[in-house]
Design a protein around this motif. Structure first.
Motif, PDB file in Angstrom:
ATOM      1  N   VAL A 281      58.672  42.586  46.546  1.00 30.35           N
ATOM      2  CA  VAL A 281      59.488  43.714  47.002  1.00 30.35           C
ATOM      3  C   VAL A 281      59.861  43.490  48.462  1.00 30.35           C
ATOM      4  N   GLN A 282      61.022  43.980  48.843  1.00 28.39           N
ATOM      5  CA  GLN A 282      61.458  43.847  50.229  1.00 28.39           C
ATOM      6  C   GLN A 282      60.752  44.857  51.114  1.00 28.39           C
ATOM      7  N   PRO A 283      60.611  44.545  52.387  1.00 23.21           N
ATOM      8  CA  PRO A 283      60.042  45.531  53.320  1.00 23.21           C
ATOM      9  C   PRO A 283      60.782  46.857  53.234  1.00 23.21           C
ATOM     10  N   GLY A 284      60.007  47.928  53.239  1.00 26.92           N
ATOM     11  CA  GLY A 284      60.585  49.259  53.088  1.00 26.92           C
ATOM     12  C   GLY A 284      60.682  49.732  51.659  1.00 26.92           C
ATOM     13  N   GLY A 285      60.441  48.860  50.719  1.00 26.57           N
ATOM     14  CA  GLY A 285      60.523  49.199  49.306  1.00 26.57           C
ATOM     15  C   GLY A 285      59.265  49.895  48.798  1.00 26.57           C
ATOM     16  N   SER A 286      59.286  50.177  47.500  1.00 24.23           N
ATOM     17  CA  SER A 286      58.181  50.898  46.860  1.00 24.23           C
ATOM     18  C   SER A 286      57.738  50.184  45.589  1.00 24.23           C
ATOM     19  N   LEU A 287      56.491  50.376  45.254  1.00 25.21           N
ATOM     20  CA  LEU A 287      55.925  49.902  44.003  1.00 25.21           C
ATOM     21  C   LEU A 287      54.909  50.918  43.516  1.00 25.21           C
ATOM     22  N   THR A 288      54.771  50.986  42.206  1.00 20.11           N
ATOM     23  CA  THR A 288      53.702  51.780  41.610  1.00 20.11           C
ATOM     24  C   THR A 288      52.824  50.864  40.781  1.00 20.11           C
ATOM     25  N   LEU A 289      51.565  50.781  41.162  1.00 18.25           N
ATOM     26  CA  LEU A 289      50.600  50.004  40.406  1.00 18.25           C
ATOM     27  C   LEU A 289      49.885  50.914  39.417  1.00 18.25           C
ATOM     28  N   SER A 290      49.556  50.354  38.265  1.00 15.12           N
ATOM     29  CA  SER A 290      48.801  51.090  37.251  1.00 15.12           C
ATOM     30  C   SER A 290      47.491  50.389  36.972  1.00 15.12           C
ATOM     31  N   CYS A 291      46.484  51.175  36.716  1.00 14.39           N
ATOM     32  CA  CYS A 291      45.173  50.673  36.319  1.00 14.39           C
ATOM     33  C   CYS A 291      44.845  51.329  34.984  1.00 14.39           C
ATOM     34  N   ALA A 292      45.039  50.573  33.914  1.00 12.60           N
ATOM     35  CA  ALA A 292      44.758  51.084  32.573  1.00 12.60           C
ATOM     36  C   ALA A 292      43.289  50.874  32.266  1.00 12.60           C
ATOM     37  N   THR A 293      42.629  51.931  31.838  1.00 11.51           N
ATOM     38  CA  THR A 293      41.199  51.857  31.598  1.00 11.51           C
ATOM     39  C   THR A 293      40.891  51.991  30.118  1.00 11.51           C
ATOM     40  N   SER A 294      39.777  51.435  29.692  1.00 12.05           N
ATOM     41  CA  SER A 294      39.344  51.570  28.307  1.00 12.05           C
ATOM     42  C   SER A 294      37.850  51.357  28.226  1.00 12.05           C
ATOM     43  N   GLY A 295      37.262  51.882  27.160  1.00 11.18           N
ATOM     44  CA  GLY A 295      35.840  51.691  26.935  1.00 11.18           C
ATOM     45  C   GLY A 295      34.945  52.721  27.599  1.00 11.18           C
ATOM     46  N   PHE A 296      35.538  53.691  28.268  1.00  6.63           N
ATOM     47  CA  PHE A 296      34.741  54.744  28.895  1.00  6.63           C
ATOM     48  C   PHE A 296      35.621  55.973  29.087  1.00  6.63           C
ATOM     49  N   THR A 297      34.991  57.076  29.421  1.00 11.48           N
ATOM     50  CA  THR A 297      35.707  58.332  29.653  1.00 11.48           C
ATOM     51  C   THR A 297      36.101  58.400  31.121  1.00 11.48           C
ATOM     52  N   LEU A 298      37.393  58.262  31.374  1.00  6.16           N
ATOM     53  CA  LEU A 298      37.859  58.155  32.755  1.00  6.16           C
ATOM     54  C   LEU A 298      37.444  59.355  33.603  1.00  6.16           C
ATOM     55  N   SER A 299      37.401  60.517  33.031  1.00  8.46           N
ATOM     56  CA  SER A 299      37.070  61.722  33.810  1.00  8.46           C
ATOM     57  C   SER A 299      35.641  61.696  34.354  1.00  8.46           C
ATOM     58  N   ASP A 300      34.805  60.791  33.850  1.00  6.78           N
ATOM     59  CA  ASP A 300      33.434  60.662  34.338  1.00  6.78           C
ATOM     60  C   ASP A 300      33.286  59.610  35.429  1.00  6.78           C
ATOM     61  N   TYR A 301      34.391  58.958  35.764  1.00 10.67           N
ATOM     62  CA  TYR A 301      34.321  57.807  36.658  1.00 10.67           C
ATOM     63  C   TYR A 301      35.203  57.964  37.885  1.00 10.67           C
ATOM     64  N   THR A 302      34.723  57.396  38.949  1.00  9.57           N
ATOM     65  CA  THR A 302      35.524  57.256  40.156  1.00  9.57           C
ATOM     66  C   THR A 302      36.178  55.877  40.143  1.00  9.57           C
ATOM     67  N   ILE A 303      37.453  55.845  40.460  1.00  9.30           N
ATOM     68  CA  ILE A 303      38.210  54.597  40.494  1.00  9.30           C
ATOM     69  C   ILE A 303      38.746  54.367  41.905  1.00  9.30           C
ATOM     70  N   GLU A 304      38.592  53.183  42.390  1.00  8.30           N
ATOM     71  CA  GLU A 304      39.132  52.848  43.703  1.00  8.30           C
ATOM     72  C   GLU A 304      40.054  51.638  43.586  1.00  8.30           C
ATOM     73  N   TRP A 305      41.032  51.628  44.441  1.00  7.35           N
ATOM     74  CA  TRP A 305      41.895  50.464  44.613  1.00  7.35           C
ATOM     75  C   TRP A 305      41.436  49.695  45.844  1.00  7.35           C
ATOM     76  N   PHE A 306      41.306  48.387  45.667  1.00  4.00           N
ATOM     77  CA  PHE A 306      40.995  47.471  46.754  1.00  4.00           C
ATOM     78  C   PHE A 306      42.144  46.466  46.864  1.00  4.00           C
ATOM     79  N   ARG A 307      42.183  45.759  47.978  1.00  2.00           N
ATOM     80  CA  ARG A 307      43.133  44.669  48.100  1.00  2.00           C
ATOM     81  C   ARG A 307      42.502  43.536  48.894  1.00  2.00           C
ATOM     82  N   GLN A 308      43.014  42.350  48.627  1.00  4.50           N
ATOM     83  CA  GLN A 308      42.504  41.181  49.340  1.00  4.50           C
ATOM     84  C   GLN A 308      43.663  40.258  49.658  1.00  4.50           C
TER      85      GLN A 308
END
Length: 124
Positions: free
Chosen positions: A12-39
């Motif tokens: 993406v060009q500077p100033g642009g936007s993106l939406t990342l998705s994290c699809a989960t499975s195998g557990f009840t999402l409402s019971d879990y905390t999810i964090e985004w990290f980057r490296q």
């Protein structure tokens, strides 16, 4: 089997936007905390945003405040990272990670399962 799968990265060009998705499975999402990290190349993995199982969010680095936001849809088992006004320094491999419970952490060692990552490159 607990699983996280990221998607939505790209170039993406500077100033642009993106939406990342994290699809989960195998557990009840409402019971879990999810964090985004980057490296980024040559740097340590850093926490970006947290979505607590209680519904509140935490932003970690000042550099993304006002530009990035996190949301979740428990019915769709998905957590989103909305990134606006992207800068070249946002270029990194973005991961989502999960931990059971309500507390945000910001620490890599507190998370027991991770996705494979999605690459975000901000460049003109």
């Amino acid at each position: 089997q607990l699983q996280l799968v990221e998607s939505g990265g790209g170039l993406v060009q500077p100033g642009g936007s993106l939406t990342l998705s994290c699809a989960t499975s195998g557990f009840t999402l409402s019971d879990y905390t999810i964090e985004w990290f980057r490296q980024a190349p040559g740097k340590e993995r850093e926490a970006v945003l947290c979505s607590s199982s209680l519904g509140f969010s935490t932003v970690y680095p000042d550099s993304v405040k006002g530009r990035f936001s996190i949301s979740r849809d428990n019915a769709k088992n998905t957590v989103y990272l909305q990134m606006n006004s992207l800068k070249p320094e946002d270029t990194a491999l973005y991961y989502c990670a999960g931990r059971r419970g309500r507390d945000c952490s910001g620490s890599v060692r507190d998370f027991s399962f991770w996705g494979q990552g999605t690459q975000v490159t901000v460049s003109s």
